[in-house]
Design a protein around this motif. Structure first.
Motif, PDB file in Angstrom:
ATOM      1  N   ASP A   1      -6.938 -15.151-100.906  1.00  0.00           N
ATOM      2  CA  ASP A   1      -7.051 -16.472-101.523  1.00  0.00           C
ATOM      3  C   ASP A   1      -6.341 -17.547-100.709  1.00  0.00           C
ATOM      4  O   ASP A   1      -6.772 -18.697-100.665  1.00  0.00           O
ATOM      5  CB  ASP A   1      -6.474 -16.449-102.939  1.00  0.00           C
ATOM      6  CG  ASP A   1      -7.343 -15.660-103.913  1.00  0.00           C
ATOM      7  OD1 ASP A   1      -8.568 -15.648-103.710  1.00  0.00           O
ATOM      8  OD2 ASP A   1      -6.790 -15.066-104.847  1.00  0.00           O
ATOM      9  N   SER A   2      -5.212 -17.163-100.084  1.00  0.00           N
ATOM     10  CA  SER A   2      -4.388 -18.147 -99.392  1.00  0.00           C
ATOM     11  C   SER A   2      -4.825 -18.370 -97.945  1.00  0.00           C
ATOM     12  O   SER A   2      -4.824 -19.496 -97.450  1.00  0.00           O
ATOM     13  CB  SER A   2      -2.918 -17.714 -99.408  1.00  0.00           C
ATOM     14  OG  SER A   2      -2.460 -17.537-100.720  1.00  0.00           O
TER      15      SER A   2
ATOM     16  N   SER B   1      -6.072 -22.866-102.778  1.00  0.00           N
ATOM     17  CA  SER B   1      -5.421 -21.627-102.357  1.00  0.00           C
ATOM     18  C   SER B   1      -5.598 -20.585-103.463  1.00  0.00           C
ATOM     19  O   SER B   1      -6.715 -20.352-103.924  1.00  0.00           O
ATOM     20  CB  SER B   1      -3.958 -21.882-102.020  1.00  0.00           C
ATOM     21  OG  SER B   1      -3.363 -20.740-101.462  1.00  0.00           O
ATOM     22  N   TRP B   2      -4.491 -19.986-103.940  1.00  0.00           N
ATOM     23  CA  TRP B   2      -4.614 -18.945-104.966  1.00  0.00           C
ATOM     24  C   TRP B   2      -5.084 -19.531-106.297  1.00  0.00           C
ATOM     25  O   TRP B   2      -5.812 -18.885-107.049  1.00  0.00           O
ATOM     26  CB  TRP B   2      -3.259 -18.260-105.155  1.00  0.00           C
ATOM     27  CG  TRP B   2      -3.296 -17.131-106.131  1.00  0.00           C
ATOM     28  CD1 TRP B   2      -3.576 -15.815-105.872  1.00  0.00           C
ATOM     29  CD2 TRP B   2      -3.057 -17.209-107.549  1.00  0.00           C
ATOM     30  NE1 TRP B   2      -3.516 -15.077-107.030  1.00  0.00           N
ATOM     31  CE2 TRP B   2      -3.204 -15.908-108.082  1.00  0.00           C
ATOM     32  CE3 TRP B   2      -2.729 -18.252-108.409  1.00  0.00           C
ATOM     33  CZ2 TRP B   2      -3.028 -15.623-109.430  1.00  0.00           C
ATOM     34  CZ3 TRP B   2      -2.565 -17.967-109.767  1.00  0.00           C
ATOM     35  CH2 TRP B   2      -2.712 -16.670-110.259  1.00  0.00           C
ATOM     36  N   SER B   3      -4.677 -20.754-106.596  1.00  0.00           N
ATOM     37  CA  SER B   3      -4.972 -21.369-107.887  1.00  0.00           C
ATOM     38  C   SER B   3      -6.461 -21.671-108.009  1.00  0.00           C
ATOM     39  O   SER B   3      -7.049 -22.331-107.148  1.00  0.00           O
ATOM     40  CB  SER B   3      -4.161 -22.662-108.050  1.00  0.00           C
ATOM     41  OG  SER B   3      -4.443 -23.280-109.278  1.00  0.00           O
TER      42      SER B   3
ATOM     43  N   GLN C   1       2.597 -20.244-104.861  1.00  0.00           N
ATOM     44  CA  GLN C   1       2.649 -20.241-103.408  1.00  0.00           C
ATOM     45  C   GLN C   1       1.260 -19.912-102.846  1.00  0.00           C
ATOM     46  O   GLN C   1       0.471 -19.268-103.532  1.00  0.00           O
ATOM     47  CB  GLN C   1       3.682 -19.222-102.924  1.00  0.00           C
ATOM     48  CG  GLN C   1       3.383 -17.783-103.348  1.00  0.00           C
ATOM     49  CD  GLN C   1       4.365 -16.813-102.767  1.00  0.00           C
ATOM     50  OE1 GLN C   1       4.545 -16.731-101.571  1.00  0.00           O
ATOM     51  NE2 GLN C   1       5.034 -16.052-103.643  1.00  0.00           N
ATOM     52  N   PRO C   2       0.911 -20.390-101.662  1.00  0.00           N
ATOM     53  CA  PRO C   2       1.752 -20.973-100.608  1.00  0.00           C
ATOM     54  C   PRO C   2       1.875 -22.497-100.660  1.00  0.00           C
ATOM     55  O   PRO C   2       2.270 -23.108 -99.683  1.00  0.00           O
ATOM     56  CB  PRO C   2       1.004 -20.554 -99.346  1.00  0.00           C
ATOM     57  CG  PRO C   2      -0.431 -20.581 -99.743  1.00  0.00           C
ATOM     58  CD  PRO C   2      -0.453 -20.100-101.168  1.00  0.00           C
ATOM     59  N   TRP C   3       1.522 -23.120-101.792  1.00  0.00           N
ATOM     60  CA  TRP C   3       1.726 -24.563-101.979  1.00  0.00           C
ATOM     61  C   TRP C   3       0.958 -25.406-100.954  1.00  0.00           C
ATOM     62  O   TRP C   3       1.450 -26.414-100.456  1.00  0.00           O
ATOM     63  CB  TRP C   3       3.228 -24.896-101.961  1.00  0.00           C
ATOM     64  CG  TRP C   3       3.983 -24.013-102.906  1.00  0.00           C
ATOM     65  CD1 TRP C   3       3.822 -23.962-104.265  1.00  0.00           C
ATOM     66  CD2 TRP C   3       4.963 -23.025-102.590  1.00  0.00           C
ATOM     67  NE1 TRP C   3       4.649 -23.006-104.812  1.00  0.00           N
ATOM     68  CE2 TRP C   3       5.364 -22.413-103.816  1.00  0.00           C
ATOM     69  CE3 TRP C   3       5.557 -22.588-101.398  1.00  0.00           C
ATOM     70  CZ2 TRP C   3       6.308 -21.399-103.863  1.00  0.00           C
ATOM     71  CZ3 TRP C   3       6.505 -21.582-101.449  1.00  0.00           C
ATOM     72  CH2 TRP C   3       6.865 -20.996-102.666  1.00  0.00           C
TER      73      TRP C   3
ATOM     74  N   LYS D   1      -3.305 -26.999 -94.843  1.00  0.00           N
ATOM     75  CA  LYS D   1      -3.788 -25.630 -94.781  1.00  0.00           C
ATOM     76  C   LYS D   1      -2.635 -24.681 -95.095  1.00  0.00           C
ATOM     77  O   LYS D   1      -1.504 -24.905 -94.681  1.00  0.00           O
ATOM     78  CB  LYS D   1      -4.349 -25.327 -93.390  1.00  0.00           C
ATOM     79  CG  LYS D   1      -5.602 -26.115 -93.041  1.00  0.00           C
ATOM     80  CD  LYS D   1      -6.110 -25.726 -91.662  1.00  0.00           C
ATOM     81  CE  LYS D   1      -7.380 -26.492 -91.303  1.00  0.00           C
ATOM     82  NZ  LYS D   1      -7.868 -26.143 -89.940  1.00  0.00           N
ATOM     83  N   ALA D   2      -2.966 -23.612 -95.815  1.00  0.00           N
ATOM     84  CA  ALA D   2      -1.925 -22.650 -96.177  1.00  0.00           C
ATOM     85  C   ALA D   2      -1.235 -22.074 -94.955  1.00  0.00           C
ATOM     86  O   ALA D   2      -0.020 -21.869 -94.943  1.00  0.00           O
ATOM     87  CB  ALA D   2      -2.545 -21.529 -97.013  1.00  0.00           C
ATOM     88  N   SER D   3      -2.005 -21.825 -93.889  1.00  0.00           N
ATOM     89  CA  SER D   3      -1.432 -21.226 -92.675  1.00  0.00           C
ATOM     90  C   SER D   3      -0.410 -22.140 -92.013  1.00  0.00           C
ATOM     91  O   SER D   3       0.465 -21.660 -91.287  1.00  0.00           O
ATOM     92  CB  SER D   3      -2.556 -20.895 -91.685  1.00  0.00           C
ATOM     93  OG  SER D   3      -3.317 -22.055 -91.392  1.00  0.00           O
ATOM     94  N   ASP D   4      -0.505 -23.446 -92.259  1.00  0.00           N
ATOM     95  CA  ASP D   4       0.452 -24.390 -91.668  1.00  0.00           C
ATOM     96  C   ASP D   4       1.742 -24.480 -92.465  1.00  0.00           C
ATOM     97  O   ASP D   4       2.757 -24.953 -91.953  1.00  0.00           O
ATOM     98  CB  ASP D   4      -0.175 -25.795 -91.583  1.00  0.00           C
ATOM     99  CG  ASP D   4      -1.356 -25.856 -90.633  1.00  0.00           C
ATOM    100  OD1 ASP D   4      -1.410 -25.014 -89.711  1.00  0.00           O
ATOM    101  OD2 ASP D   4      -2.218 -26.732 -90.812  1.00  0.00           O
TER     102      ASP D   4
END
Length: 574
Positions: free
Chosen positions: A140-141, A393-395, A430-432, A459-462
């Motif tokens: 998801d993230s 993301s996850w939400s 998370q990952p906000w 982006k979550a990865s950032d």
């Protein structure tokens, strides 16, 4: 079968094998320096792997070079055993010990991850099923491709580490017996040095030189397993004891009759959001602004602290601890309670017969048998709230949309009884990244309005690997969730609305910091002054922001305190 076997052992095949071996022998004889260098490289690599595994810590904060400049007692004992054994038993013991060391290495790596995210070590009995949740979270993230790559990497790691470690220990055992006399002298010397360092307490950069690290961690893992097995039987007895288990419905929460009750959990809303200097300014401003806005609308609040049973994740443990009145800090306890008749706080309202009960669970994307334990007449999951916008993301959807859907589909409907609702808000998970933003309530529609916001977000990865940005974005997500909830209350609450909202746990250690408390804020908001008068003796802080020295209770104590404050009569189950 016989024909195949005959083919595999034919003269031609045997000749080819002999020719290949002969070529290898000729190459080895022609390049003695290269062969010697390769052997030494393999020997050094094997030694480094074994020593590294023996000294590997189980927490990321201890992962630094000085942790690996110690003398492991396990290596000395292993060398002594190797020198004392004949060839065949030596190979068996070396291979089994190496594989076991590989398994211990994997457990240490899992401990690192669990300590960093959940503030506790990995439980080798209970936590394997959480790895599936971890895979879903990564998908998801970070996307499905990253999740698949991560799963492949984990599988390869689990298979490779014990195998490589076994090969390394076998190689080192063979190296030791090449010169038993020299190896024996070296082992005795190492043992003498270890005993001396241990007796004198010699250290390097604050770490003892004499190490028995792996033995200690192995013993610790064994204790965890033993504790888990014992805890299951003991907790089953505890779960059967309930101060309000036999209380008739007419004697449960009589002082809240006629009130629309809303119990809301805000994901990862912890004490750090209110008090950490790198996070609190924005969140505190939101709490102050929301307190003032609610007061203008006629609502008032009191707030305190609860110590959560979980940290960094496993939100369902916080939810169940709050509502059951039992300390549920692992999956085994959770399963036990969900299968029990222990009265949950939400089910108490259903038991009275005076409320309709409903759950709004935008994070639930599959069957949810817990509905029965919580006494909810109906549950609305991620697919039943009409959302057509993007995931964040996850939400599955922004909190503002989930609350508006609750208003339209549930709260605004005419009914014969007041409503008791359990709502789980997920935007601060998370990952906000990306984080939704507030939009005009009249423009929410089916959620499509959030497409541009999601696309323009981080982006979550950032964010996920950057502690500073994680803190910043975490604070923004909490401000968003609190704003969405309090604006909903201003917009749709009435004289009979009572809102109880709290965090389920602190955010992960990368955000909350090492050794952070497990405390979460909790607030009760109402227009009717009698509702808050009932908890005057709690000495909670006025407003939505609990003071630093406001009372701190274990989360498991809340159910009984709440039931008692609002007139419930205890009738213990037997």
């Amino acid at each position: 079968m016989s024909e195949t076997l005959a083919e595999s052992t034919s003269p031609e095949v045997e000749a080819a094998d002999k020719d290949q071996r002969a070529r290898f022998v000729r190459w080895r004889e022609a390049h003695p320096t290269a062969v010697r260098n390769v052997r030494w490289a393999l020997n050094i690599l094997a030694a480094l792997l074994v020593l590294g595994a023996l000294l590997l810590p189980n927490k990321i904060v201890y992962l630094h070079p000085r942790a690996f400049v110690r003398i492991p007692a396990e290596a000395i004992i292993g060398a002594a055993v190797t020198l004392a054994l004949p060839r065949r038993p030596r190979l068996v013991v070396a291979a089994v010990s190496g594989a076991a060391l590989g398994v211990m290495t994997i457990l240490n790596l899992l401990d690192m991850g669990f300590n960093d995210y959940l503030g506790r070590p990995f439980n080798p009995v209970l936590d394997w099923e959480l790895l599936d949740d971890a895979q879903s979270y990564v998908a998801d993230s970070m996307g499905g491709a990253v999740a698949v790559a991560a799963v492949i990497g984990v599988v390869v790691l689990v298979l490779l580490v014990p195998t490589v470690m076994a090969l390394a220990t076998v190689r080192l055992s063979g190296l030791l017996v090449l010169d038993r006399r020299a190896a024996t002298r070296g082992t005795l010397l190492a043992a003498t040095v270890w005993v001396t360092c241990s007796a004198l307490g010699l250290q390097v950069l604050g770490i003892p030189l004499a190490s028995e690290h792996t033995a200690a961690l192995t013993a610790l893992q064994a204790k965890r397993v033993l504790y888990t097995v014992r805890d299951e039987a003991e907790f089953q007895k505890v779960a059967k004891t309930d101060a309000f288990g036999n209380t008739p419905g007419a004697q449960l929460v009589p002082d809240l009759r006629g009130k629309d009750m809303i119990f809301t959990f805000i994901e990862s809303y912890g004490r750090s959001a209110v008090e950490d200097p790198g996070i609190a300014p924005g969140v505190d401003k939101t709490l102050d602004t929301s307190t003032a806005a609610l007061a203008k609308a006629g609502f008032h609040a009191k707030s305190g602290w609860l110590t959560s049973a979980t940290y960094g994740g496993s939100s369902w443990l916080g939810h169940s601890t709050t509502l059951s009145g039992l300390w549920i800090d692992n999956q085994q306890r959770y399963r036990t309670v969900m299968a029990s008749d222990h009265l949950s706080l939400t089910k108490a309202f259903k038991k009275t017969g005076a409320w309709d009960t409903v759950g709004v669970m935008p994070g639930v994307q599959k069957g949810w048998p817990e509905q029965k334990y919580y006494g909810l007449d109906r549950v609305y999951n991620a697919f039943q709230l009409g959302y057509q916008g993007p995931k964040f993301s996850w939400s599955t959807m922004p909190d503002q949309y989930a609350l508006e859907a609750y208003q339209k589909q549930i709260h605004s409907k005419k009914r014969d009884k007041p409503l008791m609702s359990e709502i789980i808000l997920t935007s601060s998970h998370q990952p906000w990244a990306p984080i939704p933003k507030m939009v005009d309530w009249n423009d929410l529609g089916d959620g499509s309005v959030f497409k541009a916001i999601q696309k323009a977000g981080n982006k979550a990865s950032d964010i996920i690997a950057d502690p500073t940005r994680s803190k910043q974005e975490y604070g923004k997500s909490i401000s968003y969730s609190v704003t969405a909830l309090t604006q909903w209350l201003e917009r749709y609450g009435n004289d009979d609305t009572v809102l109880v909202f709290l965090g389920d746990h602190q955010p992960i250690a990368r955000v909350s910091g090492e050794n952070a408390s497990r405390d979460v804020p909790i607030s009760i908001v109402a227009k009717d002054p009698k509702v808050l008068d009932k908890i005057t003796s709690w000495n909670w802080t006025d407003g939505l922001k609990p003071s630093h020295n406001a009372p701190v209770w274990k989360m498991s104590s809340f159910r009984d305190r709440f039931l008692t404050a609002y007139g419930s009569t205890p009738h213990p189950s037997k």
